[in-house]
Design a protein around this motif. Structure first.
Motif, PDB file in Angstrom:
ATOM      1  N   PRO A  89       0.782  -1.242   0.000  1.00  0.00           N
ATOM      2  CA  PRO A  89       0.000   0.000   0.000  1.00  0.00           C
ATOM      3  C   PRO A  89       0.819   1.301   0.000  1.00  0.00           C
ATOM      4  CG  PRO A  89      -0.985  -1.567   1.511  1.00  0.00           C
ATOM      5  CD  PRO A  89       0.337  -2.139   1.095  1.00  0.00           C
ATOM      6  N   THR A  90       1.812   1.390   0.876  1.00  0.00           N
ATOM      7  CA  THR A  90       2.556   2.650   0.989  1.00  0.00           C
ATOM      8  C   THR A  90       3.246   3.005  -0.327  1.00  0.00           C
ATOM      9  OG1 THR A  90       3.021   1.914   3.223  1.00  0.00           O
ATOM     10  CG2 THR A  90       4.183   3.878   2.472  1.00  0.00           C
ATOM     11  N   ARG A  91       3.969   2.011  -0.857  1.00  0.00           N
ATOM     12  CA  ARG A  91       4.715   2.234  -2.090  1.00  0.00           C
ATOM     13  C   ARG A  91       3.768   2.606  -3.227  1.00  0.00           C
ATOM     14  NH1 ARG A  91       5.927  -2.735  -3.276  1.00  0.00           N
ATOM     15  NH2 ARG A  91       6.614  -3.076  -1.146  1.00  0.00           N
ATOM     16  N   THR A  92       2.662   1.877  -3.321  1.00  0.00           N
ATOM     17  CA  THR A  92       1.728   2.113  -4.429  1.00  0.00           C
ATOM     18  C   THR A  92       1.079   3.487  -4.312  1.00  0.00           C
ATOM     19  OG1 THR A  92       1.307  -0.257  -4.313  1.00  0.00           O
ATOM     20  CG2 THR A  92      -0.148   1.025  -5.724  1.00  0.00           C
ATOM     21  N   GLU A  93       0.676   3.841  -3.099  1.00  0.00           N
ATOM     22  CA  GLU A  93       0.041   5.145  -2.900  1.00  0.00           C
ATOM     23  C   GLU A  93       1.003   6.284  -3.230  1.00  0.00           C
ATOM     24  OE1 GLU A  93      -0.836   6.570   1.148  1.00  0.00           O
ATOM     25  OE2 GLU A  93      -2.848   6.993   0.412  1.00  0.00           O
ATOM     26  N   THR A  94       2.242   6.158  -2.762  1.00  0.00           N
ATOM     27  CA  THR A  94       3.227   7.204  -3.039  1.00  0.00           C
ATOM     28  C   THR A  94       3.427   7.357  -4.545  1.00  0.00           C
ATOM     29  OG1 THR A  94       4.311   6.641  -0.978  1.00  0.00           O
ATOM     30  CG2 THR A  94       5.574   8.006  -2.499  1.00  0.00           C
ATOM     31  N   ASN A 100       0.617  11.764 -10.268  1.00  0.00           N
ATOM     32  CA  ASN A 100      -0.506  12.657 -10.568  1.00  0.00           C
ATOM     33  C   ASN A 100      -0.440  13.979  -9.809  1.00  0.00           C
ATOM     34  OD1 ASN A 100      -2.206  10.723 -12.260  1.00  0.00           O
ATOM     35  ND2 ASN A 100      -1.800   9.520 -10.422  1.00  0.00           N
ATOM     36  N   ILE A 101       0.734  14.274  -9.294  1.00  0.00           N
ATOM     37  CA  ILE A 101       0.826  15.399  -8.361  1.00  0.00           C
ATOM     38  C   ILE A 101       0.417  16.738  -8.985  1.00  0.00           C
ATOM     39  CG2 ILE A 101       3.310  15.896  -8.699  1.00  0.00           C
ATOM     40  CD1 ILE A 101       1.414  15.877  -5.345  1.00  0.00           C
ATOM     41  N   ARG A 102       0.694  16.905 -10.273  1.00  0.00           N
ATOM     42  CA  ARG A 102       0.323  18.168 -10.914  1.00  0.00           C
ATOM     43  C   ARG A 102      -1.198  18.339 -10.968  1.00  0.00           C
ATOM     44  NH1 ARG A 102       5.145  20.078 -12.563  1.00  0.00           N
ATOM     45  NH2 ARG A 102       6.425  18.212 -12.732  1.00  0.00           N
ATOM     46  N   GLU A 103      -1.855  17.272 -11.347  1.00  0.00           N
ATOM     47  CA  GLU A 103      -3.314  17.333 -11.418  1.00  0.00           C
ATOM     48  C   GLU A 103      -3.912  17.537 -10.021  1.00  0.00           C
ATOM     49  OE1 GLU A 103      -5.154  13.851 -13.056  1.00  0.00           O
ATOM     50  OE2 GLU A 103      -7.140  14.770 -12.964  1.00  0.00           O
ATOM     51  N   TRP A 343      -4.450  -1.794  -7.457  1.00  0.00           N
ATOM     52  CA  TRP A 343      -4.304  -2.313  -6.106  1.00  0.00           C
ATOM     53  C   TRP A 343      -4.657  -1.273  -5.053  1.00  0.00           C
ATOM     54  CZ3 TRP A 343       0.720  -5.780  -5.630  1.00  0.00           C
ATOM     55  CH2 TRP A 343       0.481  -6.973  -6.338  1.00  0.00           C
ATOM     56  N   PHE A 344      -4.470   0.002  -5.426  1.00  0.00           N
ATOM     57  CA  PHE A 344      -4.674   1.072  -4.452  1.00  0.00           C
ATOM     58  C   PHE A 344      -5.293   2.266  -5.169  1.00  0.00           C
ATOM     59  CE2 PHE A 344      -3.776   4.201  -1.206  1.00  0.00           C
ATOM     60  CZ  PHE A 344      -3.746   3.467  -0.040  1.00  0.00           C
ATOM     61  N   SER A 345      -5.939   3.138  -4.411  1.00  0.00           N
ATOM     62  CA  SER A 345      -6.572   4.296  -5.058  1.00  0.00           C
ATOM     63  C   SER A 345      -6.446   5.538  -4.190  1.00  0.00           C
ATOM     64  CB  SER A 345      -8.054   3.996  -5.298  1.00  0.00           C
ATOM     65  OG  SER A 345      -8.706   3.782  -4.057  1.00  0.00           O
ATOM     66  N   VAL A 346      -6.395   6.661  -4.843  1.00  0.00           N
ATOM     67  CA  VAL A 346      -6.459   7.942  -4.138  1.00  0.00           C
ATOM     68  C   VAL A 346      -7.661   8.682  -4.702  1.00  0.00           C
ATOM     69  CG1 VAL A 346      -5.307  10.140  -3.670  1.00  0.00           C
ATOM     70  CG2 VAL A 346      -3.957   8.025  -3.754  1.00  0.00           C
ATOM     71  N   HIS A 347      -8.541   9.101  -3.805  1.00  0.00           N
ATOM     72  CA  HIS A 347      -9.781   9.768  -4.226  1.00  0.00           C
ATOM     73  C   HIS A 347      -9.758  11.236  -3.840  1.00  0.00           C
ATOM     74  CE1 HIS A 347     -11.168   5.600  -4.315  1.00  0.00           C
ATOM     75  NE2 HIS A 347     -12.216   5.999  -5.003  1.00  0.00           N
ATOM     76  N   TYR A 348     -10.272  12.063  -4.730  1.00  0.00           N
ATOM     77  CA  TYR A 348     -10.530  13.448  -4.350  1.00  0.00           C
ATOM     78  C   TYR A 348     -12.045  13.637  -4.280  1.00  0.00           C
ATOM     79  CZ  TYR A 348     -10.694  18.470  -4.135  1.00  0.00           C
ATOM     80  OH  TYR A 348     -10.964  19.739  -3.723  1.00  0.00           O
ATOM     81  N   LEU A 349     -12.519  13.971  -3.081  1.00  0.00           N
ATOM     82  CA  LEU A 349     -13.962  14.102  -2.840  1.00  0.00           C
ATOM     83  C   LEU A 349     -14.332  15.548  -2.530  1.00  0.00           C
ATOM     84  CD1 LEU A 349     -14.354  11.176  -0.234  1.00  0.00           C
ATOM     85  CD2 LEU A 349     -14.444  10.985  -2.722  1.00  0.00           C
TER      86      LEU A 349
END
Ligand code: AVJ
Length: 394
Positions: A89-94, A100-103, A343-349
């Motif tokens: 999880p940590t590696r994948t999330e990072t 996608n940091i610019r977006e 495997w992992f996701s980052v959501h903007y809500l």
């Protein structure tokens, strides 16, 4: 205007000399903390710890809330878990954040205030701060006061224009944030690492609602969510070959012995973690190797051979399930980023409609009364501007 720590807070942990020195070196932070408050705060949270342990062990299915896994040793072991080959999880999330940091920065917009419950070591925070457009303020919230203060001091030193305002609180309770007026554009709650998976789904929804209220109509939430996948991959992530996760789990026994005068024998328990497919969660347990009585202070509990104490739930979601959870909390998934394997996701809500009651200031984020012991203190770190440097400050 001079910025001072808030005066009327009931509990303030004291700072070690060296820490006060670091802090006073970075701005007009005044470390006027009272030792007596420290003791009261500590004994109150110990009482809560004892209560939770005794209560959890008195149930037919024994359990202890997972937040107690994170004492100093536990936090270090968790950091070691994050570096394990098996723990994706940590590696994948990072990697998702990096890619996608610019977006992400564009979505969060200029001059935002970041509020981060369970801020921990804060390495992903730096990635955000490095790319955001003139972030205004950072409000880390954590129970681990030492790590919180040290991280805050370091961040304030490294980001001179950022206002850093740590809050020492247990975010699993409703807590009060100090009234902050940063003049920022919007408030973004940051909750990474899939910690949301530690909540039961209903609690997770309620927690999202609280964050949504905190951030207001213009705000947003950046949330890391671990996704459902092949059970063997999950199994490996929580049963690493080196036994770091086992040590992390067993460390809880040591904490109980130390803080609650427990007499538990680590060698009489084994670590067990498995994916409960029906419930969609990893369960971590401490399994008794034999029938035994365990003493905690004056309380005694009987454990049968093979009986377990559940120490953590870590829920996994599909993208659809999380979308539903967010929607039920009045939040819209504006954007979801994943890795190639999903495997992992980052959501903007963000709030669905502008139908939340307008929130002015922070205090209204509390729905229930604030339990006294959950709020330790709020202070601000920032470099004084010229007008703030008065004689008294020097
Ligand atoms: C920090 C709660 C997200 O559930 O994956 C790691 C904690 N427990 N290995 C997780 C944990 C065992 C972790 N969270």
């Amino acid at each position: 205007m001079r910025v001072r720590p808030h005066r009327k807070r009931p509990f303030r942990p004291s700072l070690s000399k060296s820490l006060s020195k670091t802090l006073s070196g970075i701005g007009n932070f005044s470390a006027g903390f009272d030792k007596a408050f420290d003791k009261v705060a500590k004994s109150l949270s110990l009482e809560e710890f004892r209560h939770d342990v005794v209560d959890g062990l008195s149930r037919p299915a024994k359990s202890i809330p997972c937040k107690y896994l994170y004492d100093e040793a536990g936090a270090r072991l968790f950091d070691a878990i994050c570096d394990l080959e098996e723990y994706y999880p940590t590696r994948t999330e990072t990697a998702i954040l990096r890619r996608n940091i610019r977006e992400i920065a564009a979505l969060l917009g200029p001059r935002c205030t970041l509020v981060e419950p369970g801020s921990g070591a804060g390495s992903k925070t730096r990635l955000l701060l490095d790319h955001l457009d003139s972030p205004e303020a950072y409000v880390p919230i954590d129970v681990a006061d030492r790590q919180l203060l040290e991280c805050s001091a370091r961040l304030a030193a490294d980001y001179p224009l950022l206002k850093v305002s740590p809050v020492c609180a247990d975010y699993t309770h409703d807590f009060e944030l100090p009234p902050l007026s940063f003049g920022s554009q919007r408030t973004i709650a940051v909750f990474l690492g899939s910690t949301i998976g530690n909540f039961e789904p209903q609690e997770a929804g309620e927690f999202l609602q609280r964050l949504a209220r905190l951030c207001g109509n213009e705000g947003g939430l950046l949330i890391g969510v671990d996704l459902k996948k092949d059970p063997p991959i999950l199994h490996r992530a929580y049963n690493d070959a080196q036994g770091v996760t086992a040590a992390f789990n067993l460390n809880l026994l040591g904490r109980i012995n130390r803080d609650l005068a427990g007499r538990l024998e680590g060698s009489l328990f084994r670590h067990e973690a498995f994916y409960n497919e029906r419930a969609g969660r990893i369960e971590m347990h401490l399994v008794s190797r034999l029938a035994q009585g365990i003493r905690i202070g004056s309380d005694e509990f009987l454990l049968a051979e093979g009986e377990s104490i559940r120490t953590e739930h870590s829920y996994k979601y599909t993208r659809g399930e999380f979308l539903q959870l967010a929607a039920d909390a009045g939040l819209e998934v504006k954007r979801c980023w994943t890795d190639q394997r999903e495997w992992f996701s980052v959501h903007y809500l963000a709030p669905f409609q502008r139908d939340l009651p307008a929130q002015q200031g922070w205090k209204k984020s509390c729905v229930r009364p604030v339990p006294k012991e959950s709020f330790l203190w709020g202070a601000r770190f920032h470099r004084p501007t010229k007008s703030e440097v008065t004689k008294e400050n020097l």
